[in-house]
Each structure stands twice: as structure tokens, then as C-alpha cells.
Design a protein around this motif. Structure first.
Motif, short mmCIF file in Angstrom:
data_model
loop_
_atom_site.label_atom_id
_atom_site.label_comp_id
_atom_site.label_asym_id
_atom_site.label_seq_id
_atom_site.Cartn_x
_atom_site.Cartn_y
_atom_site.Cartn_z
N ALA A 32 0.83 -1.21 0.00
CA ALA A 32 0.00 0.00 0.00
C ALA A 32 0.86 1.25 0.00
CB ALA A 32 -0.92 0.00 1.22
N ALA A 33 1.94 1.23 0.79
CA ALA A 33 2.83 2.39 0.83
C ALA A 33 3.48 2.63 -0.53
CB ALA A 33 3.90 2.19 1.90
N LEU A 34 3.88 1.55 -1.21
CA LEU A 34 4.49 1.69 -2.53
C LEU A 34 3.48 2.24 -3.53
CD1 LEU A 34 6.78 1.27 -4.55
CD2 LEU A 34 5.99 -1.11 -4.83
N ALA A 35 2.26 1.71 -3.53
CA ALA A 35 1.23 2.18 -4.45
C ALA A 35 0.92 3.66 -4.22
CB ALA A 35 -0.03 1.35 -4.30
N PHE A 171 4.09 4.43 7.81
CA PHE A 171 3.73 3.91 6.48
C PHE A 171 2.99 4.96 5.64
CE2 PHE A 171 4.46 -0.27 8.48
CZ PHE A 171 5.23 -0.85 7.49
N THR A 172 2.12 5.73 6.26
CA THR A 172 1.34 6.71 5.50
C THR A 172 2.19 7.90 5.08
OG1 THR A 172 -0.56 6.03 6.84
CG2 THR A 172 -0.86 7.96 5.46
N SER A 173 3.33 8.10 5.72
CA SER A 173 4.22 9.21 5.32
C SER A 173 4.73 9.02 3.90
CB SER A 173 5.41 9.32 6.28
OG SER A 173 6.31 8.24 6.13
N PHE A 174 4.70 7.79 3.39
CA PHE A 174 5.19 7.56 2.03
C PHE A 174 4.27 8.14 0.96
CE2 PHE A 174 7.69 4.59 4.47
CZ PHE A 174 8.94 4.72 3.89
N VAL A 175 3.04 8.49 1.37
CA VAL A 175 2.18 9.24 0.45
C VAL A 175 2.87 10.53 0.05
CG1 VAL A 175 -0.01 10.46 0.21
CG2 VAL A 175 0.06 8.25 1.37
N MET A 176 3.45 11.22 1.04
CA MET A 176 4.10 12.49 0.75
C MET A 176 5.59 12.36 0.46
SD MET A 176 1.66 14.39 0.42
CE MET A 176 2.55 15.89 0.07
N SER A 177 6.17 11.20 0.70
CA SER A 177 7.50 10.97 0.16
C SER A 177 7.43 10.99 -1.36
CB SER A 177 8.05 9.62 0.64
OG SER A 177 8.34 9.66 2.01
N GLY A 178 6.28 10.61 -1.89
CA GLY A 178 6.05 10.72 -3.33
C GLY A 178 6.08 12.16 -3.80
N ARG A 226 -2.33 -4.40 -8.64
CA ARG A 226 -1.95 -5.58 -7.87
C ARG A 226 -2.11 -5.38 -6.37
NH1 ARG A 226 -0.50 -5.79 -12.59
NH2 ARG A 226 0.22 -7.67 -13.66
N LEU A 227 -2.85 -4.36 -5.97
CA LEU A 227 -3.08 -4.08 -4.56
C LEU A 227 -4.51 -4.46 -4.18
CD1 LEU A 227 -2.01 -2.78 -1.91
CD2 LEU A 227 -2.94 -0.62 -2.74
N ASP A 228 -4.68 -5.10 -3.04
CA ASP A 228 -6.01 -5.49 -2.57
C ASP A 228 -6.73 -4.30 -1.93
OD1 ASP A 228 -5.59 -8.14 -3.32
OD2 ASP A 228 -4.63 -8.63 -1.40
N GLU A 229 -8.06 -4.39 -1.90
CA GLU A 229 -8.86 -3.42 -1.17
C GLU A 229 -8.52 -3.52 0.31
OE1 GLU A 229 -10.33 -0.53 -0.43
OE2 GLU A 229 -11.33 -0.87 -2.35
N THR A 230 -8.75 -2.46 1.07
CA THR A 230 -8.37 -2.47 2.49
C THR A 230 -9.30 -3.37 3.28
OG1 THR A 230 -9.76 -0.63 3.26
CG2 THR A 230 -7.67 -0.06 2.21
N PRO A 231 -8.77 -4.10 4.27
CA PRO A 231 -9.62 -4.97 5.09
C PRO A 231 -10.65 -4.20 5.89
CG PRO A 231 -7.37 -4.86 5.96
CD PRO A 231 -7.34 -4.23 4.62
N VAL A 232 -10.31 -2.97 6.30
CA VAL A 232 -11.27 -2.15 7.05
C VAL A 232 -12.49 -1.86 6.19
CG1 VAL A 232 -11.64 0.09 8.15
CG2 VAL A 232 -9.50 -1.13 8.50
#
Length: 465
Positions: A32-35, A171-178, A226-232
Motif C-alpha cells: 500500500a505504501a508503494l502504491a 507507512f502513511t508518510s510515504f504518500v508524501m515521500s512521493g 496488484r493491490l487489494d482493497e483495504t480490510p477495514v
């Protein structure tokens, strides 16, 4: 701070409640972080190449000759108009993201952004078709805004819901690492382009960065398939039988205060647009720096923030989001005047030092945290919509920041002072919004969005159907 707010800040410091084994086993935080990283890279690559082009070449290419000030303000206005459709994109796509899933909607946001950027790279200029060129540029920019309005909130929601407890910030910080990767990538492309002879730059050179966005689009799209929907979200659909209400109406009814706080906090992004767009224009047109020198400084200092943002986010996983955000906002407001003083000095090394402090260290304390903090304020059924609505409305201020700054600039060595005051006022309002927000770092994901959860739990059963 009220008693209720104090409790909200201190209570989550306890260890998170154990989560369902099935929930944890279905998470894919790294994927998810990569996507999210790649999608954000595309968004901000397009953001930066447009901002760079607006500062350097669009005034001459898409606006009539004769008045440089009007052409520059017009180019900055075309940069800002995307922020008008960002709230619309966030509202529309957030609605579907909360109803049909995060992953599906994020595929469409990538396609819209890629097509719009490609279209800009193929546009005829004002010299060829007159004002029609300006209109087409604005339409393509509006499409970019619509896509970007949904991208950040969707990517953040997706990553938050795939992340393990206690590491959501990291993990969510990688959104803005982008964001930083997009800046570096755009600058790597634009530096050699900016060194082309004027004739080559103004005819075909400026188009290359826009056309190359197709490559980033292809990579990001491949990973997201290739990423699954979130379990939540899957558990939410199972619990409700697929029956959902209107997320926008629900979030305003139950969490309107949180939407307002996110609006005010998001406006702090004006620091980024003043630095990357207005600062670039001021440095090259007023302070006399070479385009390539300032672009290099911006690329290095923002590129280094890719290392600082995850560290700041990991720190917030331990000590809380609010302390880190408040330190970052206060520091940026104090250092922005130093950045303009460094530009006025004509010394590129002073500019580099001020930029390093402002964007690499201080602004990263905000930029690495807001994707997790904003999303954590909302409950799962309204997370995408609530975050997108608040974030994108606040970013309208940031989008028009360079234009507002250009209007506020006055002649003289200290003509930037009104711009610094404007940024300081925005920072103060953002800081107050952080101060009066709930701490979320240690709250289990199933308990996030407390106002919504409490209101829905207290409502009669028919109202929740």
C-alpha cells in the motif's frame, strides 16, 4: 483546551487494543505504501512541472505580450485554478471511494491526471491560436485539479487502513515521500530543459516534461492493479450488507468540526507553493539567480525530505501527531523570512541553507504527518470523503498562494515582508486547528472518528440503516 479535548489527547497514550487476527493478516502495508508513493509521485511530478513552467515559460507562451506583470499573475492564476476543482474532485471521488472502495477510485484518478498532463504537453500556444490556447490550458489544469483532489485522501485512507497499529504514521508518510520524489523527478527533467537555447525552450523543450508523465503513470497504474482493497473497508461492507448512506452528508452532520480543522490545517501548504512557485519566480526575476541554480537547490532540499518525512512520522507514532505538527508550523513561520533574506543576499549557499532548514527539516514535520493525521480524524465510513473535503478546501488557499504573493509583493529589498506576514497568519490559524484537534496516534483504527462513532451508536436503529 476543554476537559473533553484533554481527555482525548491523554487517553490514547495507552497501548492499542488488540486487533482482530484476520484484520491484521489481510493488511499489506508495504504494498500500500508503494502504491501510494507512486501515485503521489505522479501527482506532484505534474504539480511541479506545471508550477515550474508557470514561473518560467507560461507567461510568454499562453498569455498576450506587452505586460509582464499581468502575464505572470495570469500564469500563476492558471496554476491556482486547479485548486478550485480539487474540492469537487475530492467530494465526487471521495463519495465513491467510501461507497465502492478506495482502490477502484484511485485507478481512475491516475488516468485523469495522466491524460490531462499529456494534453498540456501537446497544446498549441497563444501565438498559434490566441486566447483559445489559454482556455485549453485552463481546462487541462482543471482536470488535473479534479484528479489531485481525490488522490491524496484516497491514497492516505488506503495506506492508513493497511498499516499495523502503532506504525500508521510511518507507512502513511510515504504518500508524501512521493511529493519529494515528484519534485526531484520534475527538476531532473527540467534542469537540462531550462538550459536549452531560448528558442528551443519556448518551442519544443517545455513540452518534454509533460509528455514524460506518461511513464510515471504507467508504473503507478501497474502497481495499483496488484493491490487489494483495504480490510477495514471490506469489513465495513460486510457489516452493512453493502448498504451505505451519503458520506458527505454524514461527515458534515457528525464530524463537521473535524472537516473545519482539516481545512485550516491544509491551508498551511501555502508554505510549499510560496517556496516552489513564488520563490522560484522571485529568485530568477528579482534576485537575479540562474534558473538552473534555484531549481537545483529546490530539488536537493525537497529531495532530502524523503528521508526526514518518515523519521518525523515515526516520531509522531511514539510521541503523538500534535507536538510534531505544532513545532513544524511554528518553525516554518519563523524561517520563511530568512529564506527571502537569503534570496536578497544573492548568495546561493545562504539560499541553500535557508531552504534546507525550511523545506527539508521543518516543513517535513507537517508534510510527513498530515496524510495520517487528517485521515485518522475520521471514521472509516466517511474517511475518504471527510479528509478529501477538508483537505482540498484548505488547499485552495495554497493553490492561490503564489498569485496572492505576487499581488502582495512590493518594490524594494524588503518587498517580500507582506508575503511573510500572510504566510504567518495562515500558520497561526493552522496551529490553532492542530491544538484543538484530538490526538490520534495511539487510537486503534476501529475507534478512530470518535464523534461519528458515538453519534451513530446513540442513534435509533432505523436511522442507521
Amino acid at each position: 483546551m476543554t476537559t473533553t479535548q484533554t481527555s482525548a489527547v491523554t487517553t490514547p497514550a495507552a497501548a492499542p487494543a488488540p486487533e482482530s487476527p484476520s484484520l491484521g493478516s489481510r493488511r499489506s502495508p508495504k504494498k500500500a505504501a508503494l502504491a501510494s508513493f507512486l501515485g503521489s509521485t505522479l501527482e506532484y511530478y505534474d504539480f511541479f512541472i506545471y508550477g515550474t513552467a508557470a514561473a518560467l515559460v507560461f507567461p510568454a507562451l499562453f498569455f498576450p505580450e506587452g505586460n509582464q506583470v499581468i502575464a505572470t499573475v495570469g500564469a500563476f492564476a492558471s496554476f491556482g485554478v486547479a485548486y478550485i476543482t480539487r474540492p469537487l474532485g475530492g467530494l465526487v471521488m471521495g463519495h465513491f471511494g467510501d461507497r465502492v472502495g478506495r482502490k477502484r477510485v484511485l485507478m481512475y484518478t491516475l488516468l485523469i491526471m495522466g491524460v490531462a498532463s499529456l494534453a498540456i504537453g501537446l497544446l498549441p500556444t497563444y501565438g498559434s491560436i490566441g486566447v483559445t490556447a489559454t482556455i485549453l490550458l485552463v481546462i487541462a489544469r482543471l482536470a488535473q485539479g479534479f484528479s489531485a483532489g481525490a488522490e491524496a485522501a484516497g491514497a492516505s485512507s488506503l495506506t492508513i487502513e493497511h498499516s499495523p497499529e502503532g506504525r500508521r504514521g510511518f507507512f502513511t508518510s510515504f504518500v508524501m515521500s512521493g511529493y519529494a520524489a515528484g519534485m526531484v523527478l520534475s527538476t531532473v527533467v527540467f534542469i537540462p530543459i531550462s538550459r536549452l537555447p531560448e528558442q528551443a525552450l519556448m518551442t519544443w523543450g517545455w513540452r518534454i516534461p509533460f509528455l514524460l508523465s506518461v511513464v510515471v503513470l504507467g508504473v503507478a497504474f501497474y502497481v495499483r492493479t496488484r493491490l487489494d482493497e483495504t480490510p477495514v473497508f471490506e469489513d465495513q461492507v460486510e457489516a452493512t450488507g453493502g448498504k451505505t448512506t451519503l458520506p458527505a452528508a454524514d461527515v458534515l452532520r457528525y464530524q463537521g468540526g473535524d472537516v473545519l480543522r482539516v481545512i485550516l490545517m491544509s491551508a498551511f501548504s501555502v508554505m510549499q507553493t510560496i517556496f516552489t512557485v513564488l520563490g522560484l519566480s522571485y529568485a530568477t526575476s528579482t534576485a537575479g539567480f540562474e534558473r538552473s541554480d534555484i531549481l537545483t537547490v529546490n530539488a536537493v532540499t525537497i529531495g532530502l525530505s524523503m528521508l526526514v518525512m518518515p523519521l518525523a512520522a515515526a516520531t509522531s507514532d511514539r510521541i503523538g501527531r500534535r507536538p510534531v505538527l505544532l513545532m513544524a508550523m511554528t518553525g516554518c513561520a519563523l524561517v520563511l523570512p530568512c529564506y527571502f533574506l537569503a534570496l536578497g543576499s544573492g548568495n546561493i549557499w545562504l539560499v541553500f541553507a535557508a531552504s534546507l532548514l525550511l523545506m527539508t527539516f521543518l516543513y517535513s514535520g507537517f508534510n510527513g504527518l498530515w496524510p495520517s493525521f487528517f485521515g485518522e480524524l475520521f471514521a472509516s465510513p466517511v474517511r475518504y470523503t471527510g479528509m478529501a473535503m477538508g483537505n482540498q478546501l484548505g488547499l485552495v488557499v495554497a493553490g492561490f498562494g503564489p498569485m496572492i504573493g505576487a499581488v502582495l509583493l512590493t518594490d524594494g529589498h524588503y518587498g517580500w515582508i507582506p508575503v511573510a506576514v500572510f504566510a504567518a497568519v495562515v500558520s497561526l490559524l493552522a496551529g490553532l486547528a492542530v491544538f484543538f484537534s484530538r490526538e490520534t496516534a495511539h487510537t486503534p483504527i476501529t475507534e478512530l472518528g470518535r464523534p461519528y462513532l458515538e453519534a451513530v451508536a446513540a442513534a435509533p436503529a432505523p436511522a442507521r440503516a
